[in-house]
Design an enzyme around this catalytic site. Structure first.
Site, PDB file in Angstrom:
ATOM      1  N   ASP A   1       0.997  -1.286  -0.088  1.00  0.00           N
ATOM      2  CA  ASP A   1      -0.055   0.134  -0.058  1.00  0.00           C
ATOM      3  C   ASP A   1       0.811   1.186  -0.249  1.00  0.00           C
ATOM      4  O   ASP A   1       2.055   1.237   0.796  1.00  0.00           O
ATOM      5  CB  ASP A   1      -0.949   0.039   1.175  1.00  0.00           C
ATOM      6  CG  ASP A   1      -2.013  -0.938   1.262  1.00  0.00           C
ATOM      7  OD1 ASP A   1      -2.441  -1.467  -0.022  1.00  0.00           O
ATOM      8  OD2 ASP A   1      -2.232  -1.636   2.169  1.00  0.00           O
TER       9      ASP A   1
ATOM     10  N   ASP B   1      -7.072  -1.213  -4.425  1.00  0.00           N
ATOM     11  CA  ASP B   1      -8.109  -1.060  -3.539  1.00  0.00           C
ATOM     12  C   ASP B   1      -9.056  -0.036  -4.287  1.00  0.00           C
ATOM     13  O   ASP B   1     -10.192   0.001  -4.026  1.00  0.00           O
ATOM     14  CB  ASP B   1      -7.559  -0.371  -2.279  1.00  0.00           C
ATOM     15  CG  ASP B   1      -6.716  -1.483  -1.548  1.00  0.00           C
ATOM     16  OD1 ASP B   1      -7.020  -2.643  -1.788  1.00  0.00           O
ATOM     17  OD2 ASP B   1      -5.701  -0.901  -0.837  1.00  0.00           O
TER      18      ASP B   1
END
Length: 208
Positions: free
Chosen positions: A151, A185
């Site tokens: 991330d 995401d």
């Protein structure tokens, strides 16, 4: 929207997602950040659990982390097969374009994170003390199915001190928006938002 166009969209999202993750993994140390704007940072973290970093073992304490990780990865693989069939069936039946687009986004995002979970532990060494290498001679940081999701997108839009009278969180510092996420995401979230906002268009009622 044809299955061919859906596949092209999925490939484009996967390429953007994986290129960004590989770049971050091979150029940043873990928790290293770069401020792009005051409200946007590139902030490298790794997530080995579910959404928001939750682990199965946090919910079921009798399951150890490694077993839970494999179970989660296998569940994701089964789920992506189901989503893939849903996409194929939807395009074959000429369902609304908004539904096909939403499913394609969800599929691409889910597959992007599955690639991390399945392969990244083998493809990279860890990023704790130094920048990771791709296919290191000494081997990766873990085995197949034990990879961590990369991330990097962080949007700390603003911070406020919550009033003391507020239950549970009074007096604490509140950061909006705190979660760190990735392109995959974003694709998943966009797909789900489309299904909610355009629900009537995506699932039109049949005329009796």
């Amino acid at each position: 929207m044809s299955i061919k166009k859906s596949i092209i969209l999925i490939i484009i999202i996967l390429l953007i997602d994986q290129i960004s993750k590989i770049y971050i993994k091979t150029n940043f140390r873990l928790q290293e950040s770069v401020e792009v704007f005051s409200w946007f940072q590139i902030y490298f973290i790794e997530n080995d659990g579910m959404a928001w970093g939750t682990k199965i073992s946090d919910i079921f304490s009798f399951v150890n982390d490694r077993t839970a990780k494999v179970a989660l990865t296998l569940f994701r693989i089964v789920a992506i097969c189901g989503i893939g069939y849903w996409l194929y069936d939807t395009t074959k039946k000429l369902k609304p374009n908004v539904l096909i687009l939403a499913i394609a986004l969800i599929f691409a995002g889910a597959l992007g994170n599955i690639i991390d979970s399945v392969f990244y532990g083998v493809l990279f060494n860890d990023s704790y003390m130094d920048v990771a290498s791709f296919l290191p001679e000494e081997g990766g940081y873990d085995s197949l199915l034990h990879g961590k999701v990369v991330d990097m997108l962080y949007f700390p839009l603003f911070e406020i001190d919550l009033p003391q009278w507020m239950p549970f969180y009074g007096g604490k510092r509140f950061n909006f928006f705190e979660p760190v996420f990735n392109i995959a995401d974003m694709a998943i979230s966009t797909g789900f938002i489309m299904l909610i906002v355009f629900n009537k268009k995506a699932f039109p009622k049949k005329e009796s």
